[in-house]
Design a protein around this motif. Structure first.
Motif, mmCIF file in Angstrom:
data_model
loop_
_atom_site.group_PDB
_atom_site.id
_atom_site.type_symbol
_atom_site.label_atom_id
_atom_site.label_comp_id
_atom_site.label_asym_id
_atom_site.label_seq_id
_atom_site.Cartn_x
_atom_site.Cartn_y
_atom_site.Cartn_z
ATOM 1 N N LYS A 18 0.826 -1.213 0.000
ATOM 2 C CA LYS A 18 0.000 0.000 0.000
ATOM 3 C C LYS A 18 0.861 1.265 0.000
ATOM 4 O O LYS A 18 0.361 2.352 -0.294
ATOM 5 C CB LYS A 18 -0.904 0.024 1.235
ATOM 6 C CG LYS A 18 -2.064 -0.931 1.197
ATOM 7 C CD LYS A 18 -2.960 -0.686 2.404
ATOM 8 C CE LYS A 18 -4.069 -1.708 2.461
ATOM 9 N NZ LYS A 18 -4.690 -1.736 3.787
ATOM 10 N N CYS A 19 2.128 1.168 0.374
ATOM 11 C CA CYS A 19 2.982 2.362 0.499
ATOM 12 C C CYS A 19 3.344 2.895 -0.891
ATOM 13 O O CYS A 19 3.857 2.164 -1.734
ATOM 14 C CB CYS A 19 4.248 2.008 1.279
ATOM 15 S SG CYS A 19 5.414 3.370 1.389
ATOM 16 N N SER A 20 3.073 4.202 -1.090
ATOM 17 C CA SER A 20 3.384 4.827 -2.373
ATOM 18 C C SER A 20 4.732 5.532 -2.346
ATOM 19 O O SER A 20 5.158 6.107 -3.341
ATOM 20 C CB SER A 20 2.288 5.843 -2.727
ATOM 21 O OG SER A 20 2.299 6.877 -1.760
ATOM 22 N N GLY A 21 5.399 5.534 -1.195
ATOM 23 C CA GLY A 21 6.695 6.195 -1.091
ATOM 24 C C GLY A 21 6.601 7.709 -1.050
ATOM 25 O O GLY A 21 7.593 8.403 -1.300
ATOM 26 N N CYS A 22 5.432 8.242 -0.687
ATOM 27 C CA CYS A 22 5.239 9.697 -0.727
ATOM 28 C C CYS A 22 6.070 10.431 0.312
ATOM 29 O O CYS A 22 6.392 11.604 0.150
ATOM 30 C CB CYS A 22 3.761 10.032 -0.539
ATOM 31 S SG CYS A 22 3.163 9.674 1.138
ATOM 32 N N GLY A 23 6.406 9.780 1.422
ATOM 33 C CA GLY A 23 7.235 10.414 2.451
ATOM 34 C C GLY A 23 6.455 11.232 3.471
ATOM 35 O O GLY A 23 7.060 11.889 4.320
ATOM 36 N N SER A 24 5.128 11.198 3.431
ATOM 37 C CA SER A 24 4.340 11.941 4.432
ATOM 38 C C SER A 24 4.691 11.496 5.843
ATOM 39 O O SER A 24 4.716 12.301 6.774
ATOM 40 C CB SER A 24 2.843 11.713 4.232
ATOM 41 O OG SER A 24 2.420 12.225 3.024
ATOM 42 N N CYS A 25 4.925 10.194 5.999
ATOM 43 C CA CYS A 25 5.250 9.681 7.333
ATOM 44 C C CYS A 25 6.547 10.303 7.846
ATOM 45 O O CYS A 25 6.673 10.625 9.030
ATOM 46 C CB CYS A 25 5.362 8.153 7.297
ATOM 47 S SG CYS A 25 6.437 7.497 6.016
ATOM 48 N N VAL A 53 12.109 6.225 4.553
ATOM 49 C CA VAL A 53 11.496 5.354 3.539
ATOM 50 C C VAL A 53 12.576 4.905 2.552
ATOM 51 O O VAL A 53 13.201 5.734 1.884
ATOM 52 C CB VAL A 53 10.352 6.077 2.803
ATOM 53 C CG1 VAL A 53 9.750 5.166 1.732
ATOM 54 C CG2 VAL A 53 9.261 6.496 3.790
ATOM 55 N N PRO A 71 9.049 1.872 4.663
ATOM 56 C CA PRO A 71 9.278 2.843 5.738
ATOM 57 C C PRO A 71 9.914 2.148 6.941
ATOM 58 O O PRO A 71 9.450 1.102 7.366
ATOM 59 C CB PRO A 71 7.862 3.341 6.088
ATOM 60 C CG PRO A 71 6.981 2.834 4.981
ATOM 61 C CD PRO A 71 7.631 1.596 4.455
ATOM 62 N N PRO A 192 -1.429 8.705 3.622
ATOM 63 C CA PRO A 192 -2.649 8.849 2.822
ATOM 64 C C PRO A 192 -3.187 7.525 2.286
ATOM 65 O O PRO A 192 -4.320 7.464 1.826
ATOM 66 C CB PRO A 192 -2.205 9.751 1.667
ATOM 67 C CG PRO A 192 -0.745 9.506 1.527
ATOM 68 C CD PRO A 192 -0.242 9.193 2.900
ATOM 69 N N THR A 193 -2.380 6.470 2.346
ATOM 70 C CA THR A 193 -2.830 5.203 1.766
ATOM 71 C C THR A 193 -3.226 4.172 2.822
ATOM 72 O O THR A 193 -3.574 3.038 2.485
ATOM 73 C CB THR A 193 -1.723 4.583 0.881
ATOM 74 O OG1 THR A 193 -0.611 4.261 1.720
ATOM 75 C CG2 THR A 193 -1.272 5.545 -0.214
ATOM 76 N N ALA A 195 -1.234 2.681 4.877
ATOM 77 C CA ALA A 195 -0.267 1.571 4.860
ATOM 78 C C ALA A 195 0.174 1.152 6.258
ATOM 79 O O ALA A 195 0.686 0.053 6.439
ATOM 80 C CB ALA A 195 0.957 1.976 4.031
HETATM 81 S S1 SF4 Z 1 3.028 8.115 4.335
HETATM 82 FE FE1 SF4 Z 1 2.240 6.043 3.887
HETATM 83 S S2 SF4 Z 1 2.310 5.890 1.629
HETATM 84 FE FE2 SF4 Z 1 3.578 7.689 2.188
HETATM 85 S S3 SF4 Z 1 5.677 6.820 2.339
HETATM 86 FE FE3 SF4 Z 1 4.843 6.757 4.434
HETATM 87 S S4 SF4 Z 1 3.906 4.686 4.631
HETATM 88 FE FE4 SF4 Z 1 4.263 5.063 2.416
#
Ligand code: SF4
Length: 252
Positions: A18-25, A53, A71, A192-193, A195
């Protein structure tokens, strides 16, 4: 070191698919934990990334190439390699859920814990944190800032656990049996996903209790016996094999 099992085990489960690699975390982690923005994020000497990530790929060329994002917070190991090497007991395994704490005022900056951690989850502050003008007003009052010269790392947003326990007490509930979803690290809230899942894996009423039993669940470097409290799930064989860092002979 003898491993002790606690009644509560705060556990994170990350669904890599599910992780898109967006980096929000990563961003929410920095904001929550008062980590100053870095001038040059690619300078590994100067960056403090409690949540990082990583990008993985299957090693194939286009069009078979596939990527995945992993992550990596602190794994809050059941057998933490960092704890017994600390000469001043500045890091301990918390009996109220197994979070590996870091006591900043005690840390002498020897960095033995960093050398011992097989997940590279600990960071040393080489410089005093500097916030751009005005940004210091956004500092979280609940989390201490750290001067240069101490080691820091993810603690599953421990102050949020304290908040959740205080709320339970105020509502006449047992603070040692928090309902699912009462204690959530910042990274989970910002993803956002969806994950990231989090809870007490010893409590059957918490979602993670069953998630860690998923047939595609695994832990990183499980084979060296760290017993991490962070699990991953992927339905892709190549991800599970790479993330677990298995040698071909260890294939499962
Ligand atoms: S915020 Fe969620 S989708 Fe985005 S990188 Fe982190 S774990 Fe992945």
């Amino acid at each position: 070191m003898q491993q002790i099992e606690f009644d509560t085990k705060w556990t994170m489960v990350v669904d890599i698919d599910k992780c898109s690699g967006c980096g929000s975390c990563m961003v929410s982690c920095q904001a929550e934990n008062n980590i100053a923005p870095m001038e040059d994020g690619s300078n590994k000497l100067k960056t403090l990334t409690w949540m990082l990530v990583y990008e993985l790929n299957n090693g194939k060329e286009f069009p078979e190439r596939e990527s995945a994002y992993l992550p990596r917070p602190c794994m809050q190991c059941g057998n933490p390699a960092c704890v017994p090497v600390c000469p001043v007991v500045a890091t301990t395994k918390d009996e109220e859920g197994g979070i590996v704490s870091q006591i900043y005022p005690r840390c002498i900056g020897c960095r033995y814990c960093m050398a011992a951690c097989p997940y590279h989850a600990r960071y040393f502050g080489w410089f005093d944190p500097i916030w751009p003008e005005g940004m210091e007003k956004a500092l979280s009052p609940k989390t201490s800032t750290r001067p240069r010269g101490v080691v820091e790392k993810c603690n599953f947003c421990h102050t949020r656990l304290m908040d959740a326990r205080a709320r339970a007490r105020a509502e006449g509930m047992d603070p040692n049996k928090l309902p699912d979803g009462w204690y959530k690290p910042a990274c989970l809230e910002s993803c956002p996903t969806g994950a990231i899942s989090f809870g007490d894996s010893k409590n059957p009423e918490h979602k993670v209790h069953d998630l860690i039993k998923d047939k595609n669940a695994f832990r990183i470097l499980e084979s060296i016996g760290m017993d991490p409290q962070v699990y991953y799930i992927s339905r892709r064989d190549w991800v599970r094999e790479q993330s677990d860092n298995h040698l071909p002979k260890d294939k499962h």
